[in-house]
Design a protein around this motif. Sequence first.
Motif, PDB file in Angstrom:
ATOM      1  N   LEU A   1     -55.290   2.518  40.953  1.00 34.58           N
ATOM      2  CA  LEU A   1     -56.305   3.666  41.632  1.00 34.58           C
ATOM      3  C   LEU A   1     -57.527   3.063  41.481  1.00 34.58           C
ATOM      4  O   LEU A   1     -58.208   2.684  40.689  1.00 34.58           O
ATOM      5  N   PRO A   2     -58.184   3.019  42.809  1.00 41.76           N
ATOM      6  CA  PRO A   2     -59.514   2.304  42.977  1.00 41.76           C
ATOM      7  C   PRO A   2     -60.628   2.989  42.118  1.00 41.76           C
ATOM      8  O   PRO A   2     -60.614   4.299  41.896  1.00 41.76           O
ATOM      9  N   LEU A   3     -61.411   2.386  41.664  1.00 46.19           N
ATOM     10  CA  LEU A   3     -62.762   2.677  40.746  1.00 46.19           C
ATOM     11  C   LEU A   3     -63.841   3.285  41.964  1.00 46.19           C
ATOM     12  O   LEU A   3     -63.869   2.655  42.762  1.00 46.19           O
ATOM     13  N   PRO A   4     -64.569   4.138  41.613  1.00 45.58           N
ATOM     14  CA  PRO A   4     -65.447   4.455  42.618  1.00 45.58           C
ATOM     15  C   PRO A   4     -66.560   3.067  42.536  1.00 45.58           C
ATOM     16  O   PRO A   4     -66.699   2.134  41.692  1.00 45.58           O
ATOM     17  N   ASN A   5     -67.258   2.994  43.633  1.00 51.14           N
ATOM     18  CA  ASN A   5     -67.851   1.509  43.747  1.00 51.14           C
ATOM     19  C   ASN A   5     -69.018   1.520  42.790  1.00 51.14           C
ATOM     20  O   ASN A   5     -69.430   0.151  42.513  1.00 51.14           O
ATOM     21  N   ASN A   6     -69.763   2.531  42.337  1.00 51.10           N
ATOM     22  CA  ASN A   6     -70.615   2.470  41.348  1.00 51.10           C
ATOM     23  C   ASN A   6     -70.332   2.122  39.903  1.00 51.10           C
ATOM     24  O   ASN A   6     -71.172   2.298  38.969  1.00 51.10           O
ATOM     25  N   VAL A   7     -69.154   2.188  39.497  1.00 53.88           N
ATOM     26  CA  VAL A   7     -68.417   1.993  38.099  1.00 53.88           C
ATOM     27  C   VAL A   7     -68.002   0.443  37.950  1.00 53.88           C
ATOM     28  O   VAL A   7     -66.896   0.356  38.665  1.00 53.88           O
ATOM     29  N   PRO A   8     -68.712  -0.236  37.393  1.00 54.03           N
ATOM     30  CA  PRO A   8     -68.405  -1.656  37.026  1.00 54.03           C
ATOM     31  C   PRO A   8     -66.954  -1.632  36.016  1.00 54.03           C
ATOM     32  O   PRO A   8     -66.741  -0.896  35.169  1.00 54.03           O
ATOM     33  N   SER A   9     -66.139  -2.658  36.394  1.00 52.87           N
ATOM     34  CA  SER A   9     -64.737  -2.759  35.690  1.00 52.87           C
ATOM     35  C   SER A   9     -64.993  -3.298  34.198  1.00 52.87           C
ATOM     36  O   SER A   9     -63.959  -3.141  33.652  1.00 52.87           O
ATOM     37  N   ASP A  10     -66.045  -4.047  34.064  1.00 52.76           N
ATOM     38  CA  ASP A  10     -65.998  -4.751  32.785  1.00 52.76           C
ATOM     39  C   ASP A  10     -67.123  -4.440  31.876  1.00 52.76           C
ATOM     40  O   ASP A  10     -67.931  -5.107  31.085  1.00 52.76           O
ATOM     41  N   GLU A  11     -67.622  -3.170  32.016  1.00 48.59           N
ATOM     42  CA  GLU A  11     -68.803  -2.601  31.206  1.00 48.59           C
ATOM     43  C   GLU A  11     -68.407  -2.226  29.727  1.00 48.59           C
ATOM     44  O   GLU A  11     -67.523  -1.880  29.606  1.00 48.59           O
ATOM     45  N   VAL A  12     -69.769  -2.804  29.125  1.00 47.45           N
ATOM     46  CA  VAL A  12     -69.687  -2.450  27.524  1.00 47.45           C
ATOM     47  C   VAL A  12     -70.691  -1.619  27.270  1.00 47.45           C
ATOM     48  O   VAL A  12     -71.707  -1.914  27.255  1.00 47.45           O
ATOM     49  N   LEU A  13     -70.552  -0.384  26.579  1.00 47.71           N
ATOM     50  CA  LEU A  13     -71.457   0.499  26.230  1.00 47.71           C
ATOM     51  C   LEU A  13     -71.733   0.342  24.806  1.00 47.71           C
ATOM     52  O   LEU A  13     -70.886   0.825  23.939  1.00 47.71           O
TER      53      LEU A  13
END
Length: 383
Positions: A253-265
Motif C-alpha cells: 500500500l503506497p505511502l503518502p508522498n509527505n510521509v518518510p518511510s524511515d522516520e524516527v520520532l
Amino acid sequence: MNASDVTPTDLRDFARSLGWQILPDGIVERLYVLAHPAFPRRQVVIPIDADAPDYAEASLRAMEKLADIHKLSLADAVSRARTVREDSMQLRITSARANDDGLPLSFASELLRGAEQMLLSSACTVLRPQIHHLRLHRSEATQLLGYAQLGQTQRGSFVVRVSCPVDAMPMPASFPHVGENTSFVRETMLVARTGVREIVRAIEADALDSFVGALKNAPAPVVSSNLCEALSRLHDEDIRNNIDLSFRWAVRLPLPNNVPSDEVLRIPSVYFDRIDEVRRELRSVERDRDDVFVGTVEQLNGEFDVEGRRAGEVIVALLLREGETLKARLTLGSDDYASAVEAHVNDRAFVRIAGRLRPGRQPRTLIDVTSFMLIPAPGRGGL
C-alpha cells in the motif's frame, strides 16, 4: 538464520521495497530475477515456488545478498521480509538507567497498555476526530486491536513492536471520502504517527499554548487527550526513559508522498510532563452541546407538590450518535415528569429531549429543555 518460512511473494515484495525491480524478462524457469539501478552488476534470484527442493537454500542466499548490499543485519532483513504485508509501530526504550537485565514489571505492563491505547485512540480519531474520546472501545477500533500482534523484541535494547496486516480491515463504508487505495489499519497508523509528530514539534518549538488552542478549534483534531494519556504510559519516573517511535509500512500500500518511510520520532524523558499538560488541557475543555437527544429514563428523583403532582430531577441515559451512552440530569415540570414516569415503568420506551448538554463529569446537566417527548415502544402506536 531460517528464511525458508518467508514466502516467495513476501521476499519479492521486500526486495522491491528496497528498490529492486523484476527485469522485463525476469521470470525465468520459475525464478524471479531482480535488478537494482544503483547496483548494475548485481542480481537477486528468488524461486517462485516455496515447495521447490532448494527453496530454503535459495531464499537464504537471496536474503543474505540483500542484507549485505543494504547494510542490514540478516536478522533484521528476515524480520522485515516476514512483516512486509504489515504496518507496525516500534517503541524503543532508552535510558541511562535501563540495561539488558530488564525493565520493572509494572512499567512493562504500562508500556503494553500504552501501546494498546495508542492504537485505540488513533482508530477512534480516524472514525471521529475530537480532542477527547469518552469511549475508546468502539466496535471498529476493538476489531482492529484484535488483528494486532506483539512482535519479538530486538537484542540489546527494549523494543515493543505492534503490527497489524494492512489489509485486515477496509475503511468503514460510512467514509466514502477516503480514497480506495487505503485501509483502516493504514489510516490508524498514520494518525498515530502524525499525532505524536505534531506533539513533539510543538514542544520543541515551545508553542504548546498555540498548539492546544488550534486543537480546540480544529474541526478534525489529530491529537486527543487519549493519545496523550497513552504516551504518558510509555514513561517511567524512576527510569526516566526516552522513547524512539518508528513505523514500518506494508509495501503493498503506497505511502503518502509527505510521509518518510524511515522516520524516527524521539520523545525525550523531559517531554512527558509537557505531554501530560496537553492531556489535561484537552480533557478539561468541552463545550455546551445544543441538540435533540434520544435516551432512556434511569432514575426519578422528583418530589410531590401539595396537589399530589410530581416534578423535579430525572436522570437519563443519552444514546449519542457515536455509539456512546452518557448519563445526564435534568429538571422537569409535572406534565413532562409524568411522561418520564411512563418511560421508566416501560423499559422498552425511549424519550426524545431537546436541550443544552453541559460539559463536566457524569451525570452531566441538561438545561434549557424545550421539549421532552415519550417515544412509545413498538406496537403501541404514536410517534
